[in-house]
Motif scaffolding. Structure first.
Motif, PDB file in Angstrom:
ATOM      1  N   LYS A 153      36.219  38.493  47.758  1.00  0.00           N
ATOM      2  CA  LYS A 153      37.236  37.583  47.242  1.00  0.00           C
ATOM      3  C   LYS A 153      37.959  36.938  48.418  1.00  0.00           C
ATOM      4  O   LYS A 153      38.562  37.642  49.230  1.00  0.00           O
ATOM      5  CB  LYS A 153      38.235  38.343  46.376  1.00  0.00           C
ATOM      6  CG  LYS A 153      39.293  37.443  45.766  1.00  0.00           C
ATOM      7  CD  LYS A 153      40.216  38.240  44.863  1.00  0.00           C
ATOM      8  CE  LYS A 153      41.276  37.331  44.272  1.00  0.00           C
ATOM      9  NZ  LYS A 153      42.142  38.054  43.353  1.00  0.00           N
TER      10      LYS A 153
ATOM     11  N   SER B 252      40.646  33.064  41.358  1.00  0.00           N
ATOM     12  CA  SER B 252      39.500  33.671  40.682  1.00  0.00           C
ATOM     13  C   SER B 252      39.987  34.529  39.536  1.00  0.00           C
ATOM     14  O   SER B 252      41.147  34.936  39.488  1.00  0.00           O
ATOM     15  CB  SER B 252      38.674  34.523  41.643  1.00  0.00           C
ATOM     16  OG  SER B 252      39.382  35.671  42.025  1.00  0.00           O
ATOM     17  N   GLU B 253      39.074  34.784  38.620  1.00  0.00           N
ATOM     18  CA  GLU B 253      39.407  35.667  37.514  1.00  0.00           C
ATOM     19  C   GLU B 253      39.396  37.102  38.016  1.00  0.00           C
ATOM     20  O   GLU B 253      38.789  37.418  39.029  1.00  0.00           O
ATOM     21  CB  GLU B 253      38.386  35.491  36.394  1.00  0.00           C
ATOM     22  CG  GLU B 253      38.433  34.119  35.754  1.00  0.00           C
ATOM     23  CD  GLU B 253      37.444  33.978  34.618  1.00  0.00           C
ATOM     24  OE1 GLU B 253      36.955  35.005  34.107  1.00  0.00           O
ATOM     25  OE2 GLU B 253      37.162  32.844  34.242  1.00  0.00           O
ATOM     26  N   GLU B 254      40.079  37.969  37.288  1.00  0.00           N
ATOM     27  CA  GLU B 254      40.065  39.396  37.600  1.00  0.00           C
ATOM     28  C   GLU B 254      39.279  40.119  36.523  1.00  0.00           C
ATOM     29  O   GLU B 254      39.450  39.808  35.354  1.00  0.00           O
ATOM     30  CB  GLU B 254      41.485  39.951  37.680  1.00  0.00           C
ATOM     31  CG  GLU B 254      42.293  39.402  38.853  1.00  0.00           C
ATOM     32  CD  GLU B 254      41.727  39.779  40.218  1.00  0.00           C
ATOM     33  OE1 GLU B 254      41.046  40.815  40.329  1.00  0.00           O
ATOM     34  OE2 GLU B 254      41.965  39.031  41.163  1.00  0.00           O
ATOM     35  N   PRO B 255      38.417  41.017  36.842  1.00  0.00           N
ATOM     36  CA  PRO B 255      38.066  41.412  38.198  1.00  0.00           C
ATOM     37  C   PRO B 255      37.210  40.333  38.859  1.00  0.00           C
ATOM     38  O   PRO B 255      36.525  39.559  38.191  1.00  0.00           O
ATOM     39  CB  PRO B 255      37.261  42.698  37.998  1.00  0.00           C
ATOM     40  CG  PRO B 255      36.627  42.544  36.664  1.00  0.00           C
ATOM     41  CD  PRO B 255      37.622  41.752  35.841  1.00  0.00           C
ATOM     42  N   PHE B 256      37.260  40.302  40.192  1.00  0.00           N
ATOM     43  CA  PHE B 256      36.513  39.326  40.967  1.00  0.00           C
ATOM     44  C   PHE B 256      35.019  39.486  40.721  1.00  0.00           C
ATOM     45  O   PHE B 256      34.503  40.599  40.657  1.00  0.00           O
ATOM     46  CB  PHE B 256      36.815  39.503  42.460  1.00  0.00           C
ATOM     47  CG  PHE B 256      35.945  38.645  43.330  1.00  0.00           C
ATOM     48  CD1 PHE B 256      36.192  37.286  43.442  1.00  0.00           C
ATOM     49  CD2 PHE B 256      34.868  39.188  44.006  1.00  0.00           C
ATOM     50  CE1 PHE B 256      35.381  36.484  44.228  1.00  0.00           C
ATOM     51  CE2 PHE B 256      34.064  38.390  44.795  1.00  0.00           C
ATOM     52  CZ  PHE B 256      34.319  37.040  44.913  1.00  0.00           C
TER      53      PHE B 256
END
Length: 156
Positions: free
Chosen positions: A81, A88-92
């Motif tokens: 990341k 970015s969205e989580e989880p990466f």
């Protein structure tokens, strides 16, 4: 219906906008380059105050839409990341970055492969696609990503 209800403001729909409005026309789905008015050299991203052509002293530029398709020149998958301001969205999740030679300009431009795209190989044809980067109280931020062109023979 009460008189107050008639006058209550309606929440406006948040606007969609390019995450990089000087680099990408989200409405037209095109990268924006700049052409030197003196020598006609094309540059991307459009951030120069002087011509990058060593034999030109031009200082004025015209913004122009660039090719919306090209050929994969190289690619890699990032498994880490990046630091802020990367979103970015989580989880990466790992993502693929392409180096694409633009069809008309012949220059190589970097960009992410759409997560909805088929995998790519060097030599594949890809095209620009407008996708959502994030949605917040200010609306939707749009970015460009590359998508493998569907109508090509698969040599794999």
């Amino acid at each position: 219906m009460t008189d107050a209800a008639l006058h209550d403001p309606i929440d406006p729909v948040p606007a969609s906008r390019s995450a990089a409005p000087t680099w990408f026309d989200a409405d037209g789905g095109r990268l924006l380059g700049q052409t030197c008015d003196a020598c006609r050299s094309v540059f991307f991203p459009p951030t120069l105050d002087f011509c990058g052509n060593p034999s030109c002293e031009g200082e004025t530029f015209t913004v122009q839409p660039m090719s919306s398709c090209g050929t994969v020149w190289s690619w890699t998958t990032n498994h880490y990341k990046p630091p802020a301001p990367y979103v970015s969205e989580e989880p990466f999740a790992p993502y693929t970055v392409l180096a694409v030679e633009l069809a008309t300009e012949g220059m190589v431009v970097l960009g992410q492969l759409s997560p909805e795209s088929d995998p790519v190989e060097v030599g594949d044809t890809v095209e620009i696609r407008t996708e959502t980067l994030l949605e917040d109280e200010n609306g939707t931020q749009l970015v460009w990503r590359w998508m493998r062109t569907v109508n090509q023979e698969d040599a794999r």
